[in-house]
Design a protein around this motif. Structure first.
Motif, PDB file in Angstrom:
ATOM      1  N   THR A 161      12.370   7.160 -14.043  1.00  0.00           N
ATOM      2  CA  THR A 161      12.472   7.676 -12.678  1.00  0.00           C
ATOM      3  C   THR A 161      11.081   8.018 -12.160  1.00  0.00           C
ATOM      4  O   THR A 161      10.478   9.001 -12.608  1.00  0.00           O
ATOM      5  CB  THR A 161      13.371   8.922 -12.626  1.00  0.00           C
ATOM      6  N   PRO A 162      10.522   7.222 -11.246  1.00  0.00           N
ATOM      7  CA  PRO A 162       9.209   7.554 -10.677  1.00  0.00           C
ATOM      8  C   PRO A 162       9.238   8.895  -9.947  1.00  0.00           C
ATOM      9  O   PRO A 162      10.296   9.353  -9.484  1.00  0.00           O
ATOM     10  CB  PRO A 162       8.949   6.396  -9.701  1.00  0.00           C
ATOM     11  N   ALA A 163       8.076   9.503  -9.837  1.00  0.00           N
ATOM     12  CA  ALA A 163       7.978  10.786  -9.148  1.00  0.00           C
ATOM     13  C   ALA A 163       8.422  10.640  -7.698  1.00  0.00           C
ATOM     14  O   ALA A 163       7.853   9.831  -6.956  1.00  0.00           O
ATOM     15  CB  ALA A 163       6.541  11.301  -9.197  1.00  0.00           C
ATOM     16  N   PRO A 164       9.440  11.391  -7.252  1.00  0.00           N
ATOM     17  CA  PRO A 164       9.909  11.263  -5.868  1.00  0.00           C
ATOM     18  C   PRO A 164       8.805  11.490  -4.834  1.00  0.00           C
ATOM     19  O   PRO A 164       8.801  10.844  -3.787  1.00  0.00           O
ATOM     20  CB  PRO A 164      11.003  12.334  -5.773  1.00  0.00           C
ATOM     21  N   ALA A 165       7.860  12.401  -5.117  1.00  0.00           N
ATOM     22  CA  ALA A 165       6.783  12.660  -4.154  1.00  0.00           C
ATOM     23  C   ALA A 165       5.922  11.422  -3.949  1.00  0.00           C
ATOM     24  O   ALA A 165       5.505  11.115  -2.820  1.00  0.00           O
ATOM     25  CB  ALA A 165       5.926  13.833  -4.627  1.00  0.00           C
ATOM     26  N   ALA A 166       5.637  10.690  -5.027  1.00  0.00           N
ATOM     27  CA  ALA A 166       4.830   9.479  -4.903  1.00  0.00           C
ATOM     28  C   ALA A 166       5.589   8.412  -4.130  1.00  0.00           C
ATOM     29  O   ALA A 166       5.025   7.731  -3.259  1.00  0.00           O
ATOM     30  CB  ALA A 166       4.442   8.954  -6.282  1.00  0.00           C
ATOM     31  N   VAL A 167       6.876   8.244  -4.431  1.00  0.00           N
ATOM     32  CA  VAL A 167       7.679   7.243  -3.730  1.00  0.00           C
ATOM     33  C   VAL A 167       7.751   7.569  -2.240  1.00  0.00           C
ATOM     34  O   VAL A 167       7.595   6.687  -1.384  1.00  0.00           O
ATOM     35  CB  VAL A 167       9.086   7.162  -4.347  1.00  0.00           C
ATOM     36  N   ALA A 168       7.976   8.847  -1.913  1.00  0.00           N
ATOM     37  CA  ALA A 168       8.066   9.243  -0.508  1.00  0.00           C
ATOM     38  C   ALA A 168       6.745   9.049   0.221  1.00  0.00           C
ATOM     39  O   ALA A 168       6.713   8.602   1.378  1.00  0.00           O
ATOM     40  CB  ALA A 168       8.524  10.701  -0.409  1.00  0.00           C
ATOM     41  N   LEU A 169       5.619   9.355  -0.436  1.00  0.00           N
ATOM     42  CA  LEU A 169       4.320   9.187   0.210  1.00  0.00           C
ATOM     43  C   LEU A 169       4.040   7.715   0.479  1.00  0.00           C
ATOM     44  O   LEU A 169       3.584   7.344   1.561  1.00  0.00           O
ATOM     45  CB  LEU A 169       3.228   9.792  -0.664  1.00  0.00           C
ATOM     46  N   VAL A 170       4.320   6.857  -0.512  1.00  0.00           N
ATOM     47  CA  VAL A 170       4.091   5.423  -0.312  1.00  0.00           C
ATOM     48  C   VAL A 170       4.991   4.892   0.791  1.00  0.00           C
ATOM     49  O   VAL A 170       4.548   4.135   1.665  1.00  0.00           O
ATOM     50  CB  VAL A 170       4.315   4.663  -1.624  1.00  0.00           C
ATOM     51  N   ALA A 171       6.254   5.288   0.791  1.00  0.00           N
ATOM     52  CA  ALA A 171       7.178   4.826   1.834  1.00  0.00           C
ATOM     53  C   ALA A 171       6.691   5.244   3.215  1.00  0.00           C
ATOM     54  O   ALA A 171       6.714   4.450   4.165  1.00  0.00           O
ATOM     55  CB  ALA A 171       8.579   5.374   1.576  1.00  0.00           C
ATOM     56  N   GLY A 172       6.221   6.484   3.345  1.00  0.00           N
ATOM     57  CA  GLY A 172       5.718   6.946   4.635  1.00  0.00           C
ATOM     58  C   GLY A 172       4.495   6.181   5.088  1.00  0.00           C
ATOM     59  O   GLY A 172       4.367   5.831   6.268  1.00  0.00           O
ATOM     60  N   ALA A 173       3.580   5.896   4.145  1.00  0.00           N
ATOM     61  CA  ALA A 173       2.366   5.158   4.500  1.00  0.00           C
ATOM     62  C   ALA A 173       2.702   3.730   4.923  1.00  0.00           C
ATOM     63  O   ALA A 173       2.115   3.202   5.877  1.00  0.00           O
ATOM     64  CB  ALA A 173       1.397   5.157   3.325  1.00  0.00           C
ATOM     65  N   LEU A 174       3.634   3.093   4.222  1.00  0.00           N
ATOM     66  CA  LEU A 174       4.004   1.726   4.577  1.00  0.00           C
ATOM     67  C   LEU A 174       4.668   1.681   5.947  1.00  0.00           C
ATOM     68  O   LEU A 174       4.375   0.791   6.754  1.00  0.00           O
ATOM     69  CB  LEU A 174       4.934   1.147   3.515  1.00  0.00           C
ATOM     70  N   ARG A 175       5.545   2.615   6.222  1.00  0.00           N
ATOM     71  CA  ARG A 175       6.193   2.642   7.542  1.00  0.00           C
ATOM     72  C   ARG A 175       5.166   2.910   8.639  1.00  0.00           C
ATOM     73  O   ARG A 175       5.224   2.303   9.707  1.00  0.00           O
ATOM     74  CB  ARG A 175       7.301   3.692   7.567  1.00  0.00           C
ATOM     75  N   ALA A 176       4.222   3.808   8.371  1.00  0.00           N
ATOM     76  CA  ALA A 176       3.189   4.096   9.361  1.00  0.00           C
ATOM     77  C   ALA A 176       2.324   2.874   9.645  1.00  0.00           C
ATOM     78  O   ALA A 176       1.776   2.721  10.739  1.00  0.00           O
ATOM     79  CB  ALA A 176       2.317   5.262   8.889  1.00  0.00           C
TER      80      ALA A 176
END
Length: 296
Positions: A144-159
């Motif tokens: 299970t990857p760190a949720p904070a890292a997944v959320a940060l990457v997802a936000g950067a990609l959407r931005a």
């Protein structure tokens, strides 16, 4: 603290990432996205491309081969070689490349981030159906990857304009799905699955045994189901992979706290196998007798 490495000038400690893909075409897409100058670095049995990222981070890109075994061996080789040659260590390992997507959640062209990395066919067939190695009591099938890292990457990609983006379970398989029946069986066992590929679990296993966090990023080239080469869009998926790495917030990923006396770029004792600081492996289930577990 400042850190000196044989291949870098003195200065502030820099983040180090290892990106493991299967084949050179995927590595080339990642390198185009990262954008910085790269140089070849020899490894036992091969080589990787070391990128001086514009953010100041160092990113190593390794084409490790197809399948979880090759991926695990290649990732472990890179992790060990860096530590042995310089006393350095990676801060994060990324399994990346193209994948099959489960419709309708991840159509062709979608970028996928793994909320869980699962070995989908590691186990045994029993009279009651498939049982994974966790159920059998012999290990784990999930990281299970760190949720904070997944959320940060997802936000950067959407931005950055990556709108076709989903997060969910990415399955690692040793045999690519080629029928509607197997696709249905996988989704029945893993209802949160968004994609399947062949390397993520192997990379995550190697990272875990070195105490380094890992996550998985894929772009979809084809639907999971009946094998139809005419429906594959590999070029489109490689283009999406390039755009994803161009938008990846390399220098601002949330990294684990290091033990006292260490900093980014210095060696530290690895965590217990399967339990790194920023991604975890599910604990194994109760151990069964070998015959009950389907091994006799």
């Amino acid at each position: 603290m400042t850190v000196r490495r044989p291949d870098e000038q003195p200065g502030p400690a820099r983040v180090r990432l290892l990106v493991v893909v299967a084949v050179p075409a995927e590595a080339e897409a990642v390198l185009r996205g990262l954008g910085g100058p790269a140089r070849r670095v020899p490894l036992p049995g091969g080589a990787l491309d070391r990128v001086a990222h514009p953010s100041g981070a160092t990113v190593d890109v390794l084409a490790g081969g197809v399948g979880p075994g090759a991926a695990a061996a290649a990732a472990a080789t890179a992790l060990t070689a860096l530590s042995a040659s310089t006393g350095d260590r990676y801060d994060l390992v990324v399994s990346a490349g193209i994948a099959g997507g489960f419709a309708p959640r991840a159509p062709i062209g979608t970028t996928v981030l793994a909320g869980a990395i699962v070995a989908a066919d590691l186990g045994a067939e029993t009279p009651e159906g498939f049982a994974d190695v966790t159920e059998l009591g012999f290990g784990t099938v999930r990281h299970t990857p760190a949720p904070a890292a997944v959320a940060l990457v997802a936000g950067a990609l959407r931005a950055a304009g990556v709108d076709a983006l989903v997060t969910g379970t990415v399955l690692t398989v040793s045999t690519v799905t080629g029928s509607a029946g197997r696709a249905a069986a996988l989704t029945a066992r893993h209802p949160d699955a968004v994609a399947e590929a062949m390397e993520g679990f192997g990379v995550a296993e190697a990272a875990a045994r070195h105490g380094v966090p890992a996550f998985e990023l894929r772009t979809v080239s084809n639907p999971v189901g009946p094998r139809d080469r005419s429906a594959w869009r590999i070029g489109e998926a490689l283009g999406a992979l390039e755009r994803a790495f161009a938008a990846l917030p390399v220098a601002s990923l949330p990294l684990p706290a290091r033990p006292a006396g260490t900093s980014a770029g210095t060696a530290a004792e690895p965590q217990a196998a399967g339990h790194p600081q920023s991604h975890r492996a599910d604990p194994p289930g109760p151990r069964r007798a070998p015959k009950e577990a389907g091994r006799g």
